[in-house]
Scaffold this active site. Structure first.
Site, PDB file in Angstrom:
ATOM      1  N   LYS A 189       0.848  -1.188   0.000  1.00 25.16           N
ATOM      2  CA  LYS A 189       0.000   0.000   0.000  1.00 25.16           C
ATOM      3  C   LYS A 189       0.886   1.242   0.000  1.00 25.16           C
ATOM      4  O   LYS A 189       1.479   1.605   1.012  1.00 25.16           O
ATOM      5  CB  LYS A 189      -0.914   0.062   1.227  1.00 25.16           C
ATOM      6  N   CYS A 298      13.142  11.519   7.111  1.00 21.71           N
ATOM      7  CA  CYS A 298      13.376  11.035   8.475  1.00 21.71           C
ATOM      8  C   CYS A 298      14.837  11.174   8.873  1.00 21.71           C
ATOM      9  O   CYS A 298      15.155  11.251  10.060  1.00 21.71           O
ATOM     10  CB  CYS A 298      12.912   9.591   8.611  1.00 21.71           C
TER      11      CYS A 298
END
Length: 502
Positions: A189, A298
């Protein structure tokens, strides 16, 4: 003054329509709804995806389950899987410009950066292909004359792969090829904001010859599709990259059926700089680490921890170089900082800046959104006088915002670096290698860069300590993360019966 590159209107662009990949076929959502993606740098609808439902996720999981249980993928030899992954890598390389364009226009990242990411992704697929042939177990012939022990490594089964919007193709490439190399089947996904390149990857894998059901791609939202992928009993493992908050939820959902979980989450990464550092090289690395991918990374070097003796000089030099950074049109090859992913996220970034100002931090550069006529953009921003307890020093801003803190002793620098919940990466700058090793050994983070920042290679593991995640991606052991070990304890010759009297 920020250097800007005016976005060009996409007057001749035709919205691209995508379907989902389930069991080798391109299908529409059972719900009949779609999601539209508005380009963050140009303000027009560029992609239309299927709005997957829980039922769509169930169909994809069932397909992956069949493809695993009937052996069509795990029963292949390592060489057969490796050859298919190598073919996929070649096809990715052949379509790299198309994939980079999709990532640039959907995420807002600069096109030159997107092309570099595609080059890195191709290398990862080729590296994973090599590991498919090298996966092995162990044997023990030292257990006595009557015993032989063999430890097998077997594919864990069906893996749910959930990826974020900031590196759409690169991050799916840090997960999927390793799962496939191990013999797993998958349901992927992608983010509902940046699904395009992952769906094109589905086309590539079918063309490469990956059997139906081995890779399924379901588009949609986390609550509708992602939650089913984390809770469904037909899934054996969840590999998730995203925010720490959603990572906690994913882990809690997976715990309902005790699935294995791999999480790559947030970061608030420090760069610790000592007076003897090569400041010319550091200043360039600081600007790169702060503004790469508009700070929506990140691994962003969002905390500078500078020795007090050099803090003012270094901050001024970083501000001067930051003024030369080009912000604007993601499709312009000279752009270095593209668009912010959504208007809501831009508001969040601005809120952190205003909150820092109210808490006593100064603004050495930027601090405001940029109106370039189209899309949403943020000026490169430097906050000075930041204290370790401020929200901007502890929480992931995920934007082009650099916080400057100061220290006097090595112990204080380490304490500041370790004082937050995250531990993804860190940097240390000093000509004294004893200093670098001291920081490297004592800062709790998964990667420590020494006199560089945000370098990487397919061979080097990536992941975090503390609330930056669980597990590691990349490196030679990445494929093992998608396996279970099984012990075969074999007895040789006659066995003494337990119940017989002696």
């Amino acid at each position: 003054m920020t250097v800007t590159v005016q976005p060009r209107a996409l007057t001749d662009y035709k919205t691209r329509d995508f379907r989902m990949l389930v069991d080798g076929s391109w299908v529409e959502s059972e719900g009949g709804s779609t999601l539209e993606r508005v380009a963050p740098g140009h303000g027009v609808t560029v992609s239309r995806y299927q709005a997957g439902t829980r039922r769509d996720a169930e169909r994809a999981i069932a397909a992956a389950r069949r493809a695993f249980d009937d052996g069509r993928w795990p029963n292949m030899t390592g060489a057969e899987r490796s050859n298919l992954l190598l073919k996929a890598a070649d096809l990715i390389a052949a379509r790299a410009d198309e994939l980079a364009y999709l990532d640039a226009i959907e995420s807002g990242k600069p096109i030159s950066q997107a092309k570099a990411e595609l080059g890195g992704a191709v290398d990862i697929w080729r590296y994973a292909a090599a590991l498919a042939r090298d996966l092995h177990g162990e044997s023990y012939n030292t257990l006595g004359q009557g015993t032989l022990g063999v430890v097998l490594r077997e594919a864990i089964g069906v893996v749910s792969i959930i990826t974020p919007w900031n590196f759409p193709f690169l991050i799916v490439s840090q997960k999927l090829p390793f799962a496939l190399a191990a013999g797993c089947t998958t349901v992927v996904k992608p983010s509902e904001l940046t699904s395009g390149s992952t769906l094109v990857l589905g086309e590539i894998l079918l063309e490469a010859g990956v059997p139906a059901g081995v890779v399924n791609i379901v588009t949609g939202t986390g609550p509708e599709v992602g939650s089913m992928m984390a809770t469904h009993p037909g899934v054996d493992m969840v590999s998730f990259t995203g925010s720490t908050g959603v990572g906690r939820l994913t882990m809690a959902n997976a715990a309902q059926t005790l699935k294995k979980v791999s999480l790559e989450l947030g970061g608030k990464n420090p760069q610790i700089v000592f007076p003897d550092a090569n400041l010319d090289e550091f200043v360039d690395a600081a600007v790169f680490g702060a503004y790469f991918n508009a700070g929506e990374c990140c691994n962003a070097g969002s905390r500078l921890i500078l020795h007090r003796d050099i803090a003012d000089e270094v901050t001024a030099r970083i501000a001067e170089l930051s003024k030369k950074v080009k912000v604007g049109d993601p499709l312009d090859p000279t752009t270095q900082v593209g668009a912010i992913i959504t208007p809501q996220h831009l508001e969040k970034i601005a809120g952190y800046v205003s909150g820092a100002r109210e808490s006593g931090a100064g603004i050495a550069l930027g601090g405001e959104a940029l109106d370039l006529g189209l899309g949403q953009f943020m000026a490169p921003t430097i906050l000075s006088g930041v204290k370790p307890d401020m929200a901007v020093a502890r929480e992931e801003v995920f934007g082009p915002v650099l916080s400057v803190l100061t220290f006097e002793t090595t112990e204080e620098a380490i304490r500041i670096a370790n004082s937050i919940d995250y531990g993804l990466s860190a940097g240390v700058w000093s000509r004294d290698f004893d200093t670098c090793l001291t920081i490297g050994r004592r800062v709790r983070a998964g990667t420590i860069w020494m006199n560089t920042f945000m370098d990487g290679a397919s061979e080097l593991p990536f992941g975090g300590y503390k609330q930056s995640g669980l597990g590691r991606e990349l490196g030679r052991h990445a494929v093992e993360d998608y396996t279970e070990t099984k012990t075969l304890n074999m007895h040789i010759g006659a066995r003494t019966n337990w119940w017989m009297p002696r």
